[in-house]
Scaffold this active site. Structure first.
Site: not given
Ligand code: FUB
Ligand code: ZN
Length: 673
Positions: A341, A437
């Site tokens: 990501e 999230c």
């Molecule tokens: O790791 C917590 C949240 O889940 C992150 O901010 C998102 O990118 C996802 O990985």
């Molecule tokens: Zn998210």
């Protein structure tokens, strides 16, 4: 940093009216929050979570038919129910974000029944808290002996940070300090374990979040120790030897996410992934996980502002410049790869392999809001608006029942299905996610939208975002009522009616895209003025009933990318006002990558009140590349290309994927007619 009274407006000072934002705000308050509650309590049985994003939760055990199990985790940790933890290691944060969003809702619409539900949840959270103040359902249920041993991966501080934000919001909304007290105990426990003192651990969170949350705790309680702890985490990050190397060895190289990132989970992603490759003050580019970067920078700006730390602020400005000049999509999305990501390198902005996580653009809004609390630069508000009106709004369907995590600029559903490298690029929004999230992050941002519209600087009102609203703003010397009427972002005229007499400034953002063509009239008289840092300052003795009319340039326009963005070379995108447009297969037929927009083609707008919640389409004559003479050939020489004329229909990007599975593209080939 000039010493001034600068603040964003409070939520209860601004009531959003009709129009796009009114509709979205009502949708979130009345439908999305109840829907998300049903998910968190596992009563929305139909909301089957999508696991295509990183395939997180399957491996974590949440494949047993629960949409979330989040509330159940708290009940088990509290001893109210028997069972095991299910979900992501950071599942608690879904409830925290929901509580925060509900608190913002309560600020604008008090609701005794909803407040009672929240009080019951807070009581449950209190029961799930351990005797020493520790709060985290994963560690309490599964690994009580391993608390604070894997900050790199396990999100304890991230979850705590989100709950602190909820606590501060609920306190502000209701004056009740029940959750605040719970989170003070957790913050105190963290403070007792981490810090510069010899007897404490010299660590910091793997996923930033608690920094900005501790600032909110400081603001809610007046306890300086919380601001100091936020500053400590900001300054400790990136120091050598790296804390995450030390704790990795100390825990015998055990890892939580090894199934996802072999062999050692998130630790294997290296220092840039979690922004600890360098001290923040030395970082020149955002690196690694894009959401973390936005939260890190948001916390850093808060700390810099409150401590007068120019060096830290300068580092944040530099990071901002690099991002908007080289690493951000036209839609305000960030993160160019699904691999961890992350950001990648300057100008690497693939449209179909993009990540563009909704949370990252929500985080970008947090970052911009904080920069605007330090200095009034229209560029920050332009960026905030770009993220809000394009990626953030696209993150939720028009009916509020489904959500995007990844926000692409080009999709071919067949390729997404068949090519594993594109599996994260969904053509249809899922009802929920194993790693959820984004949806509650959107909820808390949208319910707090009033905070983003105005910044107050001494006796000046800076208008950052345009939308219908009725505001009562607290300036340094007086309170001012302002009424705003507009069909923005669909139309470019904004009418403000001043409802309070007095000497104060009203500073209107003139977006960069309209800098050559705008008008402002006060009581029907043209105002000539120079735009400073993106705002036109109107300073005068206002009378109640004065009317300001701002008109921005809403002529649809062609936008081009810097040729270093290799994927966009020879292509054009359409923007009208702040809205980025796109082509969808449902309007234009399949095979969107064969479509050309001629350079000279006239772009016309057509209002479609019944389409996609009411939009202006942009229409243009286009060309469609026809098949080669030998349709069976994959490759051929001496090809005579033929083009068929076609009528192109562009729609606002935020409305895409609301009419079934479909191709979509933002960037279109350009050629002469
Ligand atoms: O790791 C917590 C949240 O889940 C992150 O901010 C998102 O990118 C996802 O990985
Ligand atoms: Zn998210």
């Amino acid at each position: 940093m000039a010493k001034k009274y600068i603040a964003s407006a409070n939520i209860d000072e601004v009531t959003i009216g009709d129009g796009l934002f009114g509709r979205v705000s009502r949708l979130v308050k009345e439908q999305v929050l109840p829907y998300q509650w049903d998910i968190l309590t596992d009563t929305a049985k139909d909301a089957v979570p999508d696991h295509s994003i990183e395939n997180f939760s399957v491996a974590e055990g949440n494949d047993e038919g629960y949409p979330s199990h989040c509330l159940a985790n708290f009940k088990i940790a509290a001893g109210d129910e028997q069972g095991d933890f299910y979900g992501m290691v950071f599942q608690d944060s879904d409830l925290a974000k929901w509580l925060e969003a509900v608190s913002y809702r309560l600020m604008s619409d008090p609701d005794a029944e909803l407040e009672k539900t929240v009080d019951d949840i807070i009581s449950l959270i209190g029961r799930a808290q351990q005797a020493d103040g520790y709060l985290n359902t994963y560690f309490t249920i599964r690994e009580p002996e391993n608390r604070f041993t894997n900050l790199c991966e396990c999100h304890e501080m991230y979850c705590a940070g989100h709950m602190m934000e909820a606590a501060a919001a609920y306190y502000k909304a209701t004056g009740k300090d029940s959750l605040l007290k719970i989170m003070c105990r957790m913050a105190d426990l963290i403070d007792a374990n981490f810090g510069p003192e010899e007897n404490k651990r010299h660590g910091y969170p793997g996923h930033e979040e608690i920094e900005l949350a501790l600032v909110k705790m400081y603001q809610a309680t007046g306890e300086l120790k919380y601001l100091n702890l936020a500053k400590y985490f900001i300054d400790e990050r990136g120091k050598k030897p790296y804390y995450f190397d030390i704790e990795f060895e100390q825990r015998g190289r055990a890892s939580h996410f090894s199934y996802l990132y072999p062999p050692y989970g998130m630790y294997s992603n290296g220092p840039k992934y979690a922004q600890y490759h360098l001290p923040i003050r030395e970082q020149k580019t955002f690196e690694g996980h894009s959401v973390r970067c936005m939260y890190m920078a948001s916390g850093a700006v808060d700390v810099a502002r409150l401590t007068g730390d120019e060096e830290l602020l300068d580092a944040c400005r530099g990071l901002y410049e690099n991002m908007v000049q080289r690493r951000m999509y036209l839609t305000g999305g960030i993160g160019s790869t699904p691999k961890a990501e992350m950001f990648t390198s300057d100008y690497d902005l693939p449209n179909d392999m993009v990540y563009g996580e909704t949370c990252a653009s929500v985080g970008m809004m947090f970052f911009m809001k904080r920069l605007l609390e330090v200095e009034q630069k229209g560029d920050y508000a332009d960026t905030m608006e770009r993220a809000l009106l394009n990626t953030c709004l696209a993150g939720m369907s028009l009916d509020g029942k489904s959500f995007f995590y990844v926000n692409p600029l080009e999709v071919d559903p067949v390729v997404s299905r068949e090519n594993p490298d594109r599996a994260h690029v969904l053509p249809v929004r899922p009802a929920w996610f194993g790693c959820a999230c984004c949806p509650p992050n959107l909820s808390r941002m949208i319910t707090s939208l009033p905070e983003y519209i105005y910044t107050i600087c001494d006796n000046d009102i800076y208008v950052n975002l345009y939308m219908e609203n009725q505001a009562t703003l607290k300036l340094k010397d007086q309170e001012v009522k302002l009424d705003t009427r507009t069909a923005y972002p669909h139309e470019g005229t904004v009418q403000f009616t001043v409802q309070t007499a007095g000497d104060y400034g009203i500073c209107l953002r003139i977006p960069a895209w309209s800098s050559k063509d705008w008008t402002v009239r006060v009581n029907h008289v043209d105002v000539k003025g120079s735009v400073q840092d993106g705002y036109l300052h109107l300073d005068r003795r206002w009378k109640s009933g004065d009317v300001i009319m701002l008109t921005l340039d809403f002529t649809p326009r062609r936008v081009y990318a810097n040729p270093r963005v290799s994927k966009d070379v020879g292509k054009v995108a359409i923007q009208r006002g702040p809205l980025v447009y796109c082509l969808e297969g449902v309007d234009n037929g399949e095979g969107l990558q064969r479509i050309y927009l001629p350079k000279e083609a006239e772009l016309k707008t057509k209002y479609q009140p019944e389409k996609l919640g009411g939009i202006y389409e942009v229409r243009a004559p286009g060309l469609r590349l026809m098949d080669m003479e030998d349709e069976t050939a994959l490759y051929a020489s001496d090809v005579e290309w033929n083009y068929q004329t076609t009528e192109l229909t562009f729609i606002p990007y935020y409305t895409w994927a609301n009419r079934g599975e479909n191709e979509m593209t933002v960037w279109v080939h350009e050629r002469n007619m």
